[in-house]
Design an enzyme around this catalytic site. Sequence first.
Site, PDB file in Angstrom:
ATOM      1  N   ASP A  83      14.405   5.342  -8.583  1.00  0.00           N
ATOM      2  CA  ASP A  83      14.094   6.515  -7.762  1.00  0.00           C
ATOM      3  C   ASP A  83      15.039   6.665  -6.578  1.00  0.00           C
ATOM      4  O   ASP A  83      15.362   5.715  -5.889  1.00  0.00           O
ATOM      5  CB  ASP A  83      12.664   6.461  -7.243  1.00  0.00           C
ATOM      6  CG  ASP A  83      12.339   7.723  -6.449  1.00  0.00           C
ATOM      7  OD1 ASP A  83      12.609   8.808  -6.983  1.00  0.00           O
ATOM      8  OD2 ASP A  83      11.888   7.613  -5.309  1.00  0.00           O
ATOM      9  N   ASN A 117      13.498   1.444  -3.809  1.00  0.00           N
ATOM     10  CA  ASN A 117      14.777   1.714  -3.127  1.00  0.00           C
ATOM     11  C   ASN A 117      14.760   1.213  -1.682  1.00  0.00           C
ATOM     12  O   ASN A 117      15.012   1.933  -0.738  1.00  0.00           O
ATOM     13  CB  ASN A 117      15.132   3.207  -3.185  1.00  0.00           C
ATOM     14  CG  ASN A 117      14.119   4.076  -2.472  1.00  0.00           C
ATOM     15  OD1 ASN A 117      12.965   3.686  -2.323  1.00  0.00           O
ATOM     16  ND2 ASN A 117      14.548   5.238  -2.023  1.00  0.00           N
ATOM     17  N   HIS A 126      10.825   8.645   7.709  1.00  0.00           N
ATOM     18  CA  HIS A 126      12.107   8.497   8.411  1.00  0.00           C
ATOM     19  C   HIS A 126      11.835   8.652   9.898  1.00  0.00           C
ATOM     20  O   HIS A 126      10.944   9.397  10.297  1.00  0.00           O
ATOM     21  CB  HIS A 126      13.104   9.571   7.974  1.00  0.00           C
ATOM     22  CG  HIS A 126      13.609   9.399   6.584  1.00  0.00           C
ATOM     23  ND1 HIS A 126      14.397   8.344   6.204  1.00  0.00           N
ATOM     24  CD2 HIS A 126      13.428  10.155   5.478  1.00  0.00           C
ATOM     25  CE1 HIS A 126      14.687   8.462   4.918  1.00  0.00           C
ATOM     26  NE2 HIS A 126      14.100   9.546   4.445  1.00  0.00           N
ATOM     27  N   ASN A 144      14.333  15.818  -1.071  1.00  0.00           N
ATOM     28  CA  ASN A 144      15.038  15.808  -2.333  1.00  0.00           C
ATOM     29  C   ASN A 144      14.098  15.363  -3.436  1.00  0.00           C
ATOM     30  O   ASN A 144      13.532  14.280  -3.332  1.00  0.00           O
ATOM     31  CB  ASN A 144      16.231  14.842  -2.259  1.00  0.00           C
ATOM     32  CG  ASN A 144      17.175  15.045  -3.415  1.00  0.00           C
ATOM     33  OD1 ASN A 144      17.241  16.117  -3.996  1.00  0.00           O
ATOM     34  ND2 ASN A 144      17.891  14.004  -3.772  1.00  0.00           N
ATOM     35  N   HIS A 153      13.903   9.767 -11.667  1.00  0.00           N
ATOM     36  CA  HIS A 153      14.231  10.739 -10.607  1.00  0.00           C
ATOM     37  C   HIS A 153      15.289  11.650 -11.216  1.00  0.00           C
ATOM     38  O   HIS A 153      16.473  11.352 -11.171  1.00  0.00           O
ATOM     39  CB  HIS A 153      14.758   9.994  -9.380  1.00  0.00           C
ATOM     40  CG  HIS A 153      15.350  10.858  -8.301  1.00  0.00           C
ATOM     41  ND1 HIS A 153      14.855  10.908  -7.027  1.00  0.00           N
ATOM     42  CD2 HIS A 153      16.421  11.683  -8.298  1.00  0.00           C
ATOM     43  CE1 HIS A 153      15.585  11.729  -6.292  1.00  0.00           C
ATOM     44  NE2 HIS A 153      16.551  12.217  -7.036  1.00  0.00           N
ATOM     45  N   HIS A 209       7.237   5.533  -0.545  1.00  0.00           N
ATOM     46  CA  HIS A 209       8.308   4.668  -0.035  1.00  0.00           C
ATOM     47  C   HIS A 209       7.764   3.954   1.193  1.00  0.00           C
ATOM     48  O   HIS A 209       7.481   4.597   2.201  1.00  0.00           O
ATOM     49  CB  HIS A 209       9.533   5.507   0.330  1.00  0.00           C
ATOM     50  CG  HIS A 209      10.105   6.250  -0.844  1.00  0.00           C
ATOM     51  ND1 HIS A 209      11.088   5.716  -1.648  1.00  0.00           N
ATOM     52  CD2 HIS A 209       9.811   7.466  -1.369  1.00  0.00           C
ATOM     53  CE1 HIS A 209      11.381   6.586  -2.609  1.00  0.00           C
ATOM     54  NE2 HIS A 209      10.614   7.656  -2.465  1.00  0.00           N
ATOM     55  N   LEU A 210       7.598   2.645   1.083  1.00  0.00           N
ATOM     56  CA  LEU A 210       7.006   1.906   2.207  1.00  0.00           C
ATOM     57  C   LEU A 210       8.066   1.178   3.033  1.00  0.00           C
ATOM     58  O   LEU A 210       7.740   0.530   4.029  1.00  0.00           O
ATOM     59  CB  LEU A 210       5.920   0.944   1.715  1.00  0.00           C
ATOM     60  CG  LEU A 210       4.722   1.620   1.027  1.00  0.00           C
ATOM     61  CD1 LEU A 210       3.624   0.610   0.734  1.00  0.00           C
ATOM     62  CD2 LEU A 210       4.171   2.789   1.837  1.00  0.00           C
ATOM     63  N   ARG A 211       9.326   1.280   2.633  1.00  0.00           N
ATOM     64  CA  ARG A 211      10.480   0.861   3.459  1.00  0.00           C
ATOM     65  C   ARG A 211      10.589  -0.640   3.722  1.00  0.00           C
ATOM     66  O   ARG A 211      11.446  -1.054   4.483  1.00  0.00           O
ATOM     67  CB  ARG A 211      10.487   1.604   4.800  1.00  0.00           C
ATOM     68  CG  ARG A 211      10.451   3.115   4.687  1.00  0.00           C
ATOM     69  CD  ARG A 211      11.643   3.666   3.951  1.00  0.00           C
ATOM     70  NE  ARG A 211      11.658   5.137   3.997  1.00  0.00           N
ATOM     71  CZ  ARG A 211      12.183   5.889   3.030  1.00  0.00           C
ATOM     72  NH1 ARG A 211      12.723   5.334   1.954  1.00  0.00           N
ATOM     73  NH2 ARG A 211      12.184   7.200   3.151  1.00  0.00           N
ATOM     74  N   ASP A 238       5.258  11.342  -2.797  1.00  0.00           N
ATOM     75  CA  ASP A 238       6.658  11.049  -2.435  1.00  0.00           C
ATOM     76  C   ASP A 238       6.768  10.806  -0.924  1.00  0.00           C
ATOM     77  O   ASP A 238       7.702  11.259  -0.258  1.00  0.00           O
ATOM     78  CB  ASP A 238       7.614  12.167  -2.874  1.00  0.00           C
ATOM     79  CG  ASP A 238       9.076  11.677  -2.928  1.00  0.00           C
ATOM     80  OD1 ASP A 238       9.325  10.492  -2.650  1.00  0.00           O
ATOM     81  OD2 ASP A 238       9.956  12.498  -3.243  1.00  0.00           O
TER      82      ASP A 238
HETATM   83 ZN   LIG Z   1      12.803  10.451  -6.110  1.00  0.00          ZN
END
Ligand SMILES: [Zn+2]
Lengths: 319, 430
Positions: free
Chosen positions: B154, B96, B311, B280, B181, B64-66, B307
């Site tokens: 995801d 996401n 944050h 999660n 997911h 996740h690179l945001r 994953d």
């Molecule tokens: Zn996931």
Amino acid sequence: MYSENLAWPKDLIDLDGLSAAHLNAILDAADAFREVSEREIKKVPTLRGKLVVLFFHENSTRTRLSFEIAAKRLSADTLAIASSGSSMAKGETLLDTAKNIEAMAPDALVIRHAAAGAPSFLAKRLRCPVLNAGDGAHAHPTQALLDLLTIRRHKAQIAGLKVAIIGDIAHSRVARSNMIGLKTLGAKIAVAGPPSMMARGLAEEYGAAVFHRPEPALEGADVVIMLRIQLERQSGQLFPGAREYARVYGLNKTRLALAKPEALILHPGPVNQGVEMTPEVYQCPQSLILEQVTNGVAARMALLYLLVDNPEKPKGLSL
Amino acid sequence: MNNCLIKGGRVIDPARNLDEVADVWILDGRIKAVEPNLSPPSDPFLIEAHNQWVCPGLIDIHVHLREPGQEYKEDLESGLTAAVAGGFTAVLAMPNTSPPLDQAPLIAGLRAKAQSLPGARLYLAAAMTRGRLGQELTEYQDLRLAGAKAVTDDGSWVSDSQVMRRVLDYAKVCSLPALSHAQDPLLSKGGAIYEGRMSTRLGLPGIPAQAEEIAVFRDIALVELTGNPVHICHLSTAKAVNLIRAAKAKGLPVTAETAPHYLFLTDEAVGDYDSRAKMNPPLGTIEDQKALREGLLDGTITIIASDHAPHSSLEKEVEFIEAAFGIIGLETSLPLILELTREINLTPSLLVELMSRNPAKLLGLPGGTLTPGGPADITVIDPELEFVYEAAKGYSKSRNTPFEGRKFKGRAVLTLVEGEIRYRYPTLAS
Ligand SMILES: [Zn+2]
């Protein structure tokens, strides 16, 4: 008053770090403070000049008042921060709160919070002792201590007693802390409630015998702790409704007859009469629900006395 | 012109059944030759790799690179730099973001931006459904032409089985792998950690292992119905491993990945409400951990992905129940799996399969092997190099990791993308 020099932790988050000797020392001190409560002048100078901050992020008039009375009887100054009306309502984070409380340089913080773990979050960030007055479904150690005190004042010893805890075990901080304290002091624990209100691993974690009907838990019990049902929040989800709950799990005379004749009845209050127990049971002589309130003040005095920095402490209790 | 020789390393390339000391000659960004004692005619730039492993570039297919939307946690530049520092030459970023990557221009825009960035190659997964809401399909053909390499929602499971059936059908038509997911959203609703003794002790709402099991079972059933493949992301429970194993035994086109933290930690890591261990799917039990390790060894799980989920303290330094799920992992993934090669029978060659070859195969990416003619995406690993991990010294913008302060042995010391050195471990002499 105590025969041994016990080391005390900085905070009281739950009862799990405390040995039987610690628990008995707290109960001994609480017994002594009960005597103070019966005096003409119900005040001792022990914590004069100390500041006890009461941070109640979740409403609980009873517990807050109990702590406030305890602090005042020890001559401490108290400062109450409630969630509504304070900056909490304006979106202040728990971290901000911690920093602000630290800036007040209190000598103790009493915290009630809806989120499990909030007291230990603050304890890691504050220099003063943090006393958990109930966090989410995690722990309510002072309630457990006042229950233990109430039991000990009526029974010769806690070890070997059969204690039935009936109701919503999964969501009950009272049940968890009680199970830890009772286990440490050698009681036999039986819990009962609908499967939807049972947490996993109760046997492994607390040595509790787990039942889904109340009768086997009540059988031969020396003490019965009835837990409060959250009617508003849980009805229809965890159980069909109050009426059905009362029929299957409520404590009435017939069910009470399964316990020992002199069995004690406890409840953290406030009681939903007609649901957790019938009015008849609530008012019977074995019901110690009002005595629990009195003992609550004594137990909280004992904790403040033992945990708040106090030069008199090493000399033992001198009231 | 780029002309470079990596000399004397242990070359590990399972795609060609190769695990021997050899030289790797790189010319113009491509692998020119892999043979012992090469002496190229023109004077190449020499990289001494004695006692080091020379592997096809590692590929992390779940990060996740945001960007766009939460650049204060991570952005393409910091994320791709952290990737090469962790030994990855390519990553697949999850959609996401906000807005979610559910339209071709978003994919094209991010890809264009990444072209000029110094780190790993950026590949993107597009949202499986519009807005990631699990209701309407996105335009897979358009997304693929814009450069998307997979579709996934995801963070959420497509719980409507009719929609998921269509997803699998249509993804197949458009040659995009579907990544799931797998977690029942209602059974896991409100949960903070694995439902077990730890959740009981802490008074936290639990996520039962069955939340993953139910979802994996449903996904497999749809594979059986449609005949189309599905890839299960971040497998975390023994129950789900068993389901994948059984599905594969039936010959169904199901693949699965797990993340390093599930191989090393259990729900005990949550300890005293440590939100750095909140993720999660949640960390499970020691039985889950054992089953996942076995799953790697017997071929049930064929990919390891981090994953990586950055944050900031705003999301993590709060009440546990409020804390965001996820940990960063790009810079600890390889060191953890290297640790695993010493703990269980996971050979260096299997490591390369799990972290390079199979990811490339799943997504149809170049690389995953050092075959001459292919891109010179290469990770050089020093399996003996000891270091203490400190997130603050890493390249990610975030520090949410339960591995802070862990002593590691082994890491990437050199990462080449298209023959160009994109990362070199500071103490490595040139
Ligand atoms: Zn996931």
